[in-house]
Design a protein around this motif. Structure first.
Motif, PDB file in Angstrom:
ATOM      1  N   CYS A   1       0.874  -1.224  -0.078  1.00 26.83           N
ATOM      2  CA  CYS A   1       0.073   0.032   0.132  1.00 26.83           C
ATOM      3  C   CYS A   1       0.675   1.172  -0.044  1.00 26.83           C
ATOM      4  O   CYS A   1       2.016   1.396   0.637  1.00 26.83           O
ATOM      5  N   SER A   2       0.497   2.159  -0.794  1.00 29.12           N
ATOM      6  CA  SER A   2       1.173   3.443  -0.825  1.00 29.12           C
ATOM      7  C   SER A   2       0.183   4.630  -1.030  1.00 29.12           C
ATOM      8  O   SER A   2      -1.074   4.310  -1.009  1.00 29.12           O
ATOM      9  N   VAL A   3       0.679   6.011  -0.963  1.00 28.19           N
ATOM     10  CA  VAL A   3      -0.141   7.206  -1.262  1.00 28.19           C
ATOM     11  C   VAL A   3       0.589   7.604  -2.771  1.00 28.19           C
ATOM     12  O   VAL A   3       1.485   7.851  -2.888  1.00 28.19           O
ATOM     13  N   SER A   4      -0.365   8.238  -3.231  1.00 27.43           N
ATOM     14  CA  SER A   4      -0.180   8.954  -4.650  1.00 27.43           C
ATOM     15  C   SER A   4      -0.025  10.253  -4.554  1.00 27.43           C
ATOM     16  O   SER A   4      -0.683  10.864  -3.705  1.00 27.43           O
ATOM     17  N   PRO A   5       0.468  10.983  -5.417  1.00 30.58           N
ATOM     18  CA  PRO A   5       0.496  12.255  -5.355  1.00 30.58           C
ATOM     19  C   PRO A   5      -0.703  13.108  -5.562  1.00 30.58           C
ATOM     20  O   PRO A   5      -1.131  14.154  -5.331  1.00 30.58           O
ATOM     21  N   LYS A   6      -1.866  11.980  -6.027  1.00 28.68           N
ATOM     22  CA  LYS A   6      -3.178  12.869  -6.258  1.00 28.68           C
ATOM     23  C   LYS A   6      -4.101  12.461  -5.211  1.00 28.68           C
ATOM     24  O   LYS A   6      -5.338  12.775  -5.259  1.00 28.68           O
ATOM     25  N   LYS A   7      -3.477  12.271  -3.836  1.00 27.22           N
ATOM     26  CA  LYS A   7      -4.507  12.171  -2.586  1.00 27.22           C
ATOM     27  C   LYS A   7      -5.072  10.868  -2.707  1.00 27.22           C
ATOM     28  O   LYS A   7      -6.226  10.944  -2.412  1.00 27.22           O
ATOM     29  N   GLU A   8      -4.671   9.844  -3.393  1.00 25.02           N
ATOM     30  CA  GLU A   8      -5.526   8.653  -3.418  1.00 25.02           C
ATOM     31  C   GLU A   8      -4.338   7.530  -2.351  1.00 25.02           C
ATOM     32  O   GLU A   8      -3.314   7.494  -2.548  1.00 25.02           O
ATOM     33  N   LEU A   9      -5.284   6.559  -1.818  1.00 28.84           N
ATOM     34  CA  LEU A   9      -4.628   5.366  -1.235  1.00 28.84           C
ATOM     35  C   LEU A   9      -4.464   4.228  -2.247  1.00 28.84           C
ATOM     36  O   LEU A   9      -5.758   4.031  -3.172  1.00 28.84           O
ATOM     37  N   CYS A  10      -3.326   3.734  -2.505  1.00 26.62           N
ATOM     38  CA  CYS A  10      -3.250   2.487  -3.382  1.00 26.62           C
ATOM     39  C   CYS A  10      -2.807   1.347  -3.156  1.00 26.62           C
ATOM     40  O   CYS A  10      -2.052   1.350  -2.072  1.00 26.62           O
ATOM     41  N   ALA A  11      -3.189   0.232  -3.603  1.00 23.69           N
ATOM     42  CA  ALA A  11      -2.757  -1.120  -3.336  1.00 23.69           C
ATOM     43  C   ALA A  11      -2.312  -1.746  -4.746  1.00 23.69           C
ATOM     44  O   ALA A  11      -2.897  -1.638  -5.931  1.00 23.69           O
ATOM     45  N   TRP A  12      -0.915  -2.252  -4.494  1.00 32.83           N
ATOM     46  CA  TRP A  12      -0.059  -2.668  -5.693  1.00 32.83           C
ATOM     47  C   TRP A  12      -0.141  -4.198  -5.721  1.00 32.83           C
ATOM     48  O   TRP A  12       0.521  -4.651  -4.576  1.00 32.83           O
ATOM     49  N   ASP A  13      -0.022  -5.005  -6.919  1.00 33.13           N
ATOM     50  CA  ASP A  13       0.419  -6.204  -6.717  1.00 33.13           C
ATOM     51  C   ASP A  13       1.930  -6.038  -7.117  1.00 33.13           C
ATOM     52  O   ASP A  13       2.083  -5.849  -8.336  1.00 33.13           O
ATOM     53  N   VAL A  14       2.589  -6.712  -6.397  1.00 35.91           N
ATOM     54  CA  VAL A  14       4.210  -6.586  -6.283  1.00 35.91           C
ATOM     55  C   VAL A  14       4.485  -7.653  -7.655  1.00 35.91           C
ATOM     56  O   VAL A  14       5.340  -7.016  -8.522  1.00 35.91           O
ATOM     57  N   GLN A  15       4.201  -8.575  -7.642  1.00 36.83           N
ATOM     58  CA  GLN A  15       4.206  -9.681  -8.710  1.00 36.83           C
ATOM     59  C   GLN A  15       4.027  -9.338 -10.093  1.00 36.83           C
ATOM     60  O   GLN A  15       4.973  -9.322 -10.982  1.00 36.83           O
ATOM     61  N   GLU A  16       2.832  -8.689 -10.198  1.00 35.03           N
ATOM     62  CA  GLU A  16       2.436  -8.257 -11.483  1.00 35.03           C
ATOM     63  C   GLU A  16       2.956  -6.779 -11.723  1.00 35.03           C
ATOM     64  O   GLU A  16       2.997  -6.065 -13.027  1.00 35.03           O
ATOM     65  N   GLY A  17       3.377  -5.895 -10.760  1.00 32.31           N
ATOM     66  CA  GLY A  17       3.610  -4.506 -10.999  1.00 32.31           C
ATOM     67  C   GLY A  17       2.375  -3.656 -11.205  1.00 32.31           C
ATOM     68  O   GLY A  17       2.676  -2.586 -12.039  1.00 32.31           O
ATOM     69  N   THR A  18       1.169  -4.079 -10.690  1.00 31.34           N
ATOM     70  CA  THR A  18      -0.041  -3.243 -11.231  1.00 31.34           C
ATOM     71  C   THR A  18      -0.953  -2.905  -9.933  1.00 31.34           C
ATOM     72  O   THR A  18      -0.717  -3.576  -9.003  1.00 31.34           O
ATOM     73  N   MET A  19      -1.560  -1.726 -10.495  1.00 30.24           N
ATOM     74  CA  MET A  19      -2.364  -1.359  -9.105  1.00 30.24           C
ATOM     75  C   MET A  19      -3.529  -2.093  -9.219  1.00 30.24           C
ATOM     76  O   MET A  19      -4.410  -1.969 -10.403  1.00 30.24           O
ATOM     77  N   ILE A  20      -4.064  -2.654  -8.118  1.00 27.61           N
ATOM     78  CA  ILE A  20      -5.317  -3.280  -8.119  1.00 27.61           C
ATOM     79  C   ILE A  20      -6.401  -2.753  -7.366  1.00 27.61           C
ATOM     80  O   ILE A  20      -7.422  -3.087  -7.388  1.00 27.61           O
TER      81      ILE A  20
END
Length: 438
Positions: free
Chosen positions: A120-139
């Motif tokens: 989980c990380s925070v984007s510059p657009k003020k969003e909370l994001c979850a990422w699939d590390v193996q795929e490298g994609t935002m889920i």
């Protein structure tokens, strides 16, 4: 004449054995093998090595606790034996903000070989994001918020993320629904948050700028207690591995750090103050609980004093420290990673970097160091046997071609991945996600 000990007596004797010895005695005869394979003994070893108290017999299904233990150990050893070719990496462009980074999946305790690492990380657009590390994609991503996030922690066992934003609003997310599960407006800004699963349920502890410690239930954010610890901001809040103690440290050197009895914060008694004690260690800059000695904590002060010894004058006071079994302390100094005994004896000096170590991360299993040129992984040895800490995998910073002016501001790992947050001078930070394939 052969004398057979009762199973109960054998189980008691075997409970004092380490894992290797337990495997040895299981080969003596059928009776010893049956007792040595008992769920009671292997569950105890699992709980001692990992924070897996939420794993039950129902979770294991047809598997035994011995199979669970050996499966988890194999995962650890596979990562420690990995070579650079066993890793693939993905890069996300301009997608991270300097507010926090945490595993949503954690070190998952399953028998599944196809586990996914979620960050989980925070984007510059003020969003909370979850990422699939193996795929490298935002889920998953939250709606754009009115205020930027300033703090982020996760409770992987409950699949929860807790954030605070610039308006001092705490929110709980499950990374499935678009809107938060619960929200609570804080009267003061929070510098530190800790989320834990205890025998009494999941809790959030928050230290604010007024010197107060708040305790909330999760996920509903119901306030349980509020305790004034200092007359200054709380900058460090650490819960012990067994969830029995809470360490708190204020900003001013005149305030000694305190340790609180966690149960008094989780289940306060009306009219009585929580049990606590001051630690005689002024100017504390960082602290870490010893994961294998549940009631021991190691402190670092700004004058170079580490709990029971003073650093040599030529060693710069480190920003980070880590500990293993209550007797070992590890920290970076220039390009070196130094391993000391708690009495101040230098046990090992690792030089796996050509340039100064600029970031450091440690847990009960691994130590990670980064520099301008590379990332290096170490593994704590089972049982605290020499050499105590083993140098494992070295990864060159091949991602630097994509971010030539970036520097690593955060690093962490689980059993199947390593994640870096790389801060760019002219752009937003990026995530570099290494996934282990073996």
């Amino acid at each position: 004449m052969e004398v057979r000990l009762p199973d109960l007596a054998l189980k008691r004797i075997f409970s004092f054995l380490d894992v290797f010895s337990l495997l040895q005695v299981s080969q003596v005869n059928k009776d010893w093998n049956r007792v040595a394979d008992s769920n009671y003994l292997w569950r105890a070893h699992s709980l001692q090595r990992w924070d897996c108290s939420n794993v039950t017999d129902q979770h294991l299904g047809a598997y035994t606790w011995k199979q669970f233990f050996l499966h988890q150990r194999r995962k650890e050893l596979r990562l420690s034996l990995a070579q650079p070719d066993n890793f693939t990496y993905k890069i996300t462009k301009n997608t991270a903000y300097e507010a926090g980074l945490a595993y949503f999946s954690g070190n998952s305790f399953t028998m599944d070989e196809q586990e996914k690492s979620i960050i989980c990380s925070v984007s510059p657009k003020k969003e909370l994001c979850a990422w699939d590390v193996q795929e490298g994609t935002m889920i998953w991503s939250s709606p754009v918020q009115k205020f930027q996030f300033s703090n982020l922690v996760t409770l992987p066992q409950m699949h929860l993320v807790i954030t605070e934003d610039m308006s001092k609003m705490i929110k709980v997310w499950n990374c499935q629904d678009r809107d938060p599960v619960a929200a609570f407006p804080m009267p003061e800004t929070c510098y530190c948050m800790e989320a834990h699963l205890t025998k009494d349920g999941p809790f959030l502890m928050v230290g604010d700028t007024a010197g107060d410690i708040y305790t909330f239930t999760l996920p509903e954010l119901r306030e349980v207690s509020k305790v004034t610890a200092f007359q200054c901001a709380i900058v460090l809040l650490r819960c012990s591995p067994d969830k029995k103690w809470v360490f708190a440290c204020g900003t001013y050197g005149c305030a000694f750090p305190q340790v609180f009895f966690a149960e008094d914060l989780l289940r306060p008694s009306e009219g009585s103050a929580p049990l606590s004690t001051f630690l005689p260690h002024k100017f504390c800059t960082t602290a870490c609980w010893n994961p294998k000695k549940k009631n021991r904590i190691t402190l670092m002060s700004e004058n170079g004093e580490i709990s029971h010894f003073q650093l040599a004058p030529h060693l710069k006071c480190p920003f980070w420290i880590g500990a293993s079994d209550g007797y070992l302390v590890v920290f970076p100094s220039g390009p070196y990673l130094l391993l000391f005994s708690i009495t101040g004896v230098l046990l090992r000096r690792f030089q796996d970097h050509q340039t100064p170590i600029d970031n450091f991360w440690v847990d009960a299993l691994y130590v990670l160091t980064t520099s301008e040129d590379s990332v290096h992984l170490y593994l704590w040895e089972e049982g605290g046997c020499p050499p105590y800490l083993r140098s494992c995998c070295h990864l060159d910073n091949t991602w630097r071609d994509h971010a030539p002016h970036g520097f690593i501001s955060c690093v962490m790992c689980d059993n199947t991945s390593i994640v870096l947050k790389v801060r760019n001078i002219t752009e937003s930070s990026i995530l570099v996600m290494y996934s282990f394939n073996m």
